[in-house]
Design a protein around this motif. Structure first.
Motif, PDB file in Angstrom:
ATOM      1  N   ASN A  25      63.655  18.312   3.073  1.00 46.48           N
ATOM      2  CA  ASN A  25      63.604  17.850   1.688  1.00 46.48           C
ATOM      3  C   ASN A  25      63.873  19.058   0.803  1.00 46.48           C
ATOM      4  O   ASN A  25      63.451  20.172   1.137  1.00 46.48           O
ATOM      5  N   THR A  26      64.522  18.860  -0.301  1.00 47.47           N
ATOM      6  CA  THR A  26      64.810  19.982  -1.202  1.00 47.47           C
ATOM      7  C   THR A  26      63.520  20.616  -1.714  1.00 47.47           C
ATOM      8  O   THR A  26      63.402  21.832  -1.771  1.00 47.47           O
ATOM      9  N   PHE A  27      62.531  19.781  -2.063  1.00 45.77           N
ATOM     10  CA  PHE A  27      61.278  20.286  -2.629  1.00 45.77           C
ATOM     11  C   PHE A  27      60.096  20.045  -1.708  1.00 45.77           C
ATOM     12  O   PHE A  27      59.979  18.976  -1.099  1.00 45.77           O
ATOM     13  N   GLY A  28      59.221  21.040  -1.661  1.00 47.78           N
ATOM     14  CA  GLY A  28      57.914  20.920  -1.044  1.00 47.78           C
ATOM     15  C   GLY A  28      56.876  21.108  -2.133  1.00 47.78           C
ATOM     16  O   GLY A  28      57.073  21.929  -3.041  1.00 47.78           O
ATOM     17  N   VAL A  29      55.800  20.364  -2.081  1.00 43.18           N
ATOM     18  CA  VAL A  29      54.751  20.431  -3.101  1.00 43.18           C
ATOM     19  C   VAL A  29      53.444  20.826  -2.442  1.00 43.18           C
ATOM     20  O   VAL A  29      52.915  20.093  -1.600  1.00 43.18           O
ATOM     21  N   ILE A  62      62.526  23.167   3.529  1.00 46.54           N
ATOM     22  CA  ILE A  62      62.494  22.955   2.082  1.00 46.54           C
ATOM     23  C   ILE A  62      63.248  24.113   1.433  1.00 46.54           C
ATOM     24  O   ILE A  62      63.389  25.185   2.043  1.00 46.54           O
ATOM     25  N   VAL A 112      55.375  15.532 -10.228  1.00 49.18           N
ATOM     26  CA  VAL A 112      56.559  15.945  -9.460  1.00 49.18           C
ATOM     27  C   VAL A 112      57.705  14.989  -9.778  1.00 49.18           C
ATOM     28  O   VAL A 112      58.856  15.411  -9.928  1.00 49.18           O
ATOM     29  N   GLN A 118      61.792  14.476  -9.214  1.00 50.86           N
ATOM     30  CA  GLN A 118      61.957  14.327  -7.769  1.00 50.86           C
ATOM     31  C   GLN A 118      61.403  12.984  -7.307  1.00 50.86           C
ATOM     32  O   GLN A 118      60.278  12.619  -7.645  1.00 50.86           O
ATOM     33  N   LYS A 120      62.008  12.248  -3.889  1.00 52.79           N
ATOM     34  CA  LYS A 120      61.888  12.490  -2.456  1.00 52.79           C
ATOM     35  C   LYS A 120      61.435  13.938  -2.271  1.00 52.79           C
ATOM     36  O   LYS A 120      62.131  14.866  -2.697  1.00 52.79           O
ATOM     37  N   PHE A 121      60.274  14.131  -1.620  1.00 53.54           N
ATOM     38  CA  PHE A 121      59.754  15.481  -1.431  1.00 53.54           C
ATOM     39  C   PHE A 121      58.723  15.517  -0.311  1.00 53.54           C
ATOM     40  O   PHE A 121      58.275  14.477   0.169  1.00 53.54           O
ATOM     41  N   THR A 122      58.388  16.730   0.096  1.00 55.26           N
ATOM     42  CA  THR A 122      57.405  16.960   1.148  1.00 55.26           C
ATOM     43  C   THR A 122      56.105  17.456   0.526  1.00 55.26           C
ATOM     44  O   THR A 122      56.114  18.420  -0.245  1.00 55.26           O
ATOM     45  N   VAL A 144      58.074  10.027   0.027  1.00 53.59           N
ATOM     46  CA  VAL A 144      57.365  11.266   0.318  1.00 53.59           C
ATOM     47  C   VAL A 144      56.913  11.310   1.768  1.00 53.59           C
ATOM     48  O   VAL A 144      56.628  10.284   2.379  1.00 53.59           O
TER      49      VAL A 144
END
Length: 183
Positions: A25-29, A62, A112, A118, A120-122, A144
């Motif tokens: 995924n492009t972003f991780g949170v 990520i 987010v 976003q 779609k993210f992790t 997610v």
């Protein structure tokens, strides 16, 4: 108990323990927690979340990291603490974004989507926390997944707290949809 088990069931196949199997995924949170324990010393949950975020970044699972947490008090800033630790591990600061208003799991997930745009993210936290965050995100129509940071073997205080946090999560999601439908 139904709420606890139901939320765990909801996240089956969306929560990962292995860096080898988690999709990109492009972003991780990174969900916030205090760096220090009340009695002193480093909070293991904080340390393990930072390590998990670094591992995802290092293994190119990520590209960017959002550190989301509480910043309501002058001398307490979870995102700033998390960003500082990630930079110490070697992640360049321009790959890390701070969300200073992630005062709850619900707020972090909504922000987010709304602030960082976003869908779609992790999510990066311990498994029990990821299950709840995945439930919230999926109920909000987001795609997610969670990467499970190492956890303490068994922490009865945290497990007890999690029962009520999951009831609150269910209540928040139901309330959110009620407001949308009536508004």
């Amino acid at each position: 108990m139904f709420c606890y088990i139901g939320i765990s069931f909801w996240s089956v196949n969306k929560s990962y323990d292995s860096i080898n199997y988690i999709p990109y995924n492009t972003f991780g949170v990174v969900l916030g927690t205090s760096k220090y324990l009340h009695g002193g010393g480093i909070n293991a949950y904080f340390k393990y979340r930072i390590n998990a975020a670094y591992s995802l970044f290092y293994h190119k699972k990520i590209r960017y990291i959002i550190v989301s947490g509480d910043n309501r008090e002058k001398n307490y800033n979870e995102p700033k603490m998390m960003k500082k630790e990630l930079i110490k591990k070697g992640i360049p600061s321009h790959f890390i974004y701070e969300d200073f208003y992630g005062i709850s799991t619900l707020h972090s997930i909504i922000r987010v989507h709304k602030i960082f745009h976003q869908k779609k993210f992790t999510i990066i936290s311990q498994k029990f926390h990821n299950e709840r965050a995945i439930f919230i995100g999926n109920c909000l129509g987001l795609d997610v997944i969670g990467f499970n940071a190492k956890s303490l073997f068994f922490d009865s205080k945290i497990q007890f707290r999690e029962v009520f946090a999951r009831i609150k999560a269910l209540w928040n999601v139901v309330s959110f949809f009620y407001v949308l439908k009536s508004g």
